[in-house]
Design an enzyme around this catalytic site. Structure first.
Site, PDB file in Angstrom:
ATOM      1  N   SER A  63      -0.366   4.588  -3.830  1.00 23.93           N
ATOM      2  CA  SER A  63      -0.142   3.897  -2.548  1.00 23.93           C
ATOM      3  C   SER A  63      -1.416   3.575  -1.779  1.00 23.93           C
ATOM      4  O   SER A  63      -1.351   2.856  -0.782  1.00 23.93           O
ATOM      5  CB  SER A  63       0.786   4.721  -1.661  1.00 23.93           C
ATOM      6  OG  SER A  63       2.102   4.549  -2.098  1.00 23.93           O
ATOM      7  N   LYS A  66      -2.042   0.009  -1.205  1.00 24.27           N
ATOM      8  CA  LYS A  66      -1.354  -0.739  -0.142  1.00 24.27           C
ATOM      9  C   LYS A  66      -2.314  -1.160   0.978  1.00 24.27           C
ATOM     10  O   LYS A  66      -2.028  -2.101   1.711  1.00 24.27           O
ATOM     11  CB  LYS A  66      -0.213   0.117   0.428  1.00 24.27           C
ATOM     12  CG  LYS A  66       0.882   0.420  -0.607  1.00 24.27           C
ATOM     13  CD  LYS A  66       1.876   1.451  -0.090  1.00 24.27           C
ATOM     14  CE  LYS A  66       2.914   1.809  -1.147  1.00 24.27           C
ATOM     15  NZ  LYS A  66       3.817   2.904  -0.693  1.00 24.27           N
ATOM     16  N   TYR A 190       3.875  -4.943  -8.011  1.00 24.92           N
ATOM     17  CA  TYR A 190       3.718  -3.713  -7.211  1.00 24.92           C
ATOM     18  C   TYR A 190       3.396  -2.504  -8.099  1.00 24.92           C
ATOM     19  O   TYR A 190       2.477  -1.725  -7.803  1.00 24.92           O
ATOM     20  CB  TYR A 190       5.003  -3.479  -6.398  1.00 24.92           C
ATOM     21  CG  TYR A 190       5.067  -2.151  -5.694  1.00 24.92           C
ATOM     22  CD1 TYR A 190       4.398  -1.930  -4.497  1.00 24.92           C
ATOM     23  CD2 TYR A 190       5.805  -1.095  -6.242  1.00 24.92           C
ATOM     24  CE1 TYR A 190       4.460  -0.699  -3.858  1.00 24.92           C
ATOM     25  CE2 TYR A 190       5.873   0.134  -5.610  1.00 24.92           C
ATOM     26  CZ  TYR A 190       5.193   0.332  -4.421  1.00 24.92           C
ATOM     27  OH  TYR A 190       5.244   1.560  -3.804  1.00 24.92           O
ATOM     28  N   TYR A 238       3.037   8.639   5.596  1.00 21.57           N
ATOM     29  CA  TYR A 238       4.513   8.691   5.655  1.00 21.57           C
ATOM     30  C   TYR A 238       4.973   9.561   6.805  1.00 21.57           C
ATOM     31  O   TYR A 238       4.416   9.470   7.897  1.00 21.57           O
ATOM     32  CB  TYR A 238       5.077   9.169   4.301  1.00 21.57           C
ATOM     33  CG  TYR A 238       4.541   8.388   3.146  1.00 21.57           C
ATOM     34  CD1 TYR A 238       4.674   6.993   3.121  1.00 21.57           C
ATOM     35  CD2 TYR A 238       3.893   8.990   2.085  1.00 21.57           C
ATOM     36  CE1 TYR A 238       4.187   6.251   2.059  1.00 21.57           C
ATOM     37  CE2 TYR A 238       3.405   8.249   1.022  1.00 21.57           C
ATOM     38  CZ  TYR A 238       3.552   6.888   1.021  1.00 21.57           C
ATOM     39  OH  TYR A 238       3.069   6.163  -0.022  1.00 21.57           O
ATOM     40  N   VAL A 256       0.557   9.075  -4.245  1.00 19.10           N
ATOM     41  CA  VAL A 256       1.168  10.194  -4.965  1.00 19.10           C
ATOM     42  C   VAL A 256       0.374  10.605  -6.214  1.00 19.10           C
ATOM     43  O   VAL A 256       0.730  11.574  -6.876  1.00 19.10           O
ATOM     44  CB  VAL A 256       2.649   9.950  -5.343  1.00 19.10           C
ATOM     45  CG1 VAL A 256       3.514   9.885  -4.103  1.00 19.10           C
ATOM     46  CG2 VAL A 256       2.808   8.727  -6.212  1.00 19.10           C
TER      47      VAL A 256
END
Ligand code: GLU
Length: 303
Positions: A63, A66, A190, A238, A256
């Site tokens: 992630s 992103k 993605y 998160y 992760v």
């Protein structure tokens, strides 16, 4: 004490820890990563950098990608992006389906999975996935000043074959008319962006484009740098983003794979890697290491 000495001390104390969190298992290819790895790198604005531990071993940035796709999407469509994605912390798991349904297909922010899937949908525009991924990898290589950065196809395939929840999210988005491409196409892109591999050294150097200081490669405007940093500090971890801001006091984005990119505005970019995660999907010892580093260096955006 020098930066290198501080890094060495942090490495020594982290190496002694037996509680290292749990490696992500929902992506089978990541389940076999040795939780004993630990790497830490600090890159200053002028490119001078310091490393310790496994800082040269490439890991799955997941992630953290992103942040780079968000920079590209804002470059392509500017503030129109915010018609499709929010800018609020989610307070929910990174892959929550419940929240997406309740909020009518507008993801809370660009870092939870549905938000990031929309961002990827934006950068796909009318290009092919291969062209989009090439542009993304080139952006990262340029930022890191290092051509030796690649996508791990096995990790991308592993996530594709097991990514049922991400497929569910993408189909939900499509049902709310918030996905312009077929879910398979956007998700294929993605999964590949998440499967980019970088070492801590490469990631810290690449992260310098978010520092805003003389000497750093200026790939996006200073104003956008500030806004991406704001999103990192409010949403980058998160439903543990508040906790990270409290403990570390700096903008950060986790993945992760166990990596975290942390920005010290005006000064430095930090990359840490320890594969064991907390229940919220953030690196356990990585967070502790950057907390210690920020304290020792007296780095905080809160004064
Ligand atoms: N590829 C992962 C997923 O979509 C990224 C999650 C993360 O790194 O937090 O589930």
């Amino acid at each position: 004490m020098s930066v290198q000495e501080i890094l060495n001390q942090i490495h020594t104390s982290i190496s002694a820890r037996s509680d290292r969190g749990e490696v992500a298992t929902y992506i089978p290819e990541l389940a076999s990563v040795d939780p004993g790895h630990f790497g830490l790198a600090v890159a200053l604005a002028d490119g001078k950098h310091y490393t310790v531990g496994d800082a040269e071993i490439p890991f799955s940035i997941q992630s953290i990608s992103k942040v780079f796709t968000l920079a590209l999407a804002l470059g392509m469509v500017g503030d129109k992006l915010w018609e499709r994605v929010g800018r609020e912390p989610s307070g929910n798991a990174f892959n929550s389906i419940l929240q997406l349904e309740r909020e009518q297909g507008i993801p809370r922010n660009p870092f939870i999975n549905p938000g990031a899937i929309v961002v990827t949908d934006v950068i796909l525009a009318s290009s092919s996935p291969a062209e989009t991924l090439a542009e993304l990898v080139n952006f990262i290589r340029y930022a890191a000043d290092d051509g030796n950065i690649y996508i791990n196809e096995a990790v991308a395939l592993s996530e594709k074959t097991t990514g049922h929840r991400n497929f569910a999210l993408a189909h939900f988005l499509r049902s709310f008319n918030n996905l312009t491409h077929e879910p398979e196409l956007t998700l294929g892109t993605y999964f590949h962006q998440c499967a980019i591999e970088m070492s801590c050294r490469q990631l810290a150097l690449a992260g310098r484009f978010l520092i805003n200081a003389p000497g750093v490669p200026q790939l996006i405007s200073p104003d956008r740098v500030r806004r991406i940093n704001a999103l990192m500090i409010t949403c980058g971890h998160y439903d543990a983003s508040g906790d990270f801001a409290y403990k570390v006091g700096l903008p950060g984005k986790s993945g992760v794979g166990g990596g975290i990119l942390v920005i010290v505005p005006g000064k430095a970019a930090i990359a840490v890697w320890s594969p064991g995660l907390t229940a919220q999907g953030n690196s356990l010892l990585g967070t502790e290491a950057v907390q210690a580093l920020a304290q020792r260096m007296d780095w905080s955006v809160f004064g």
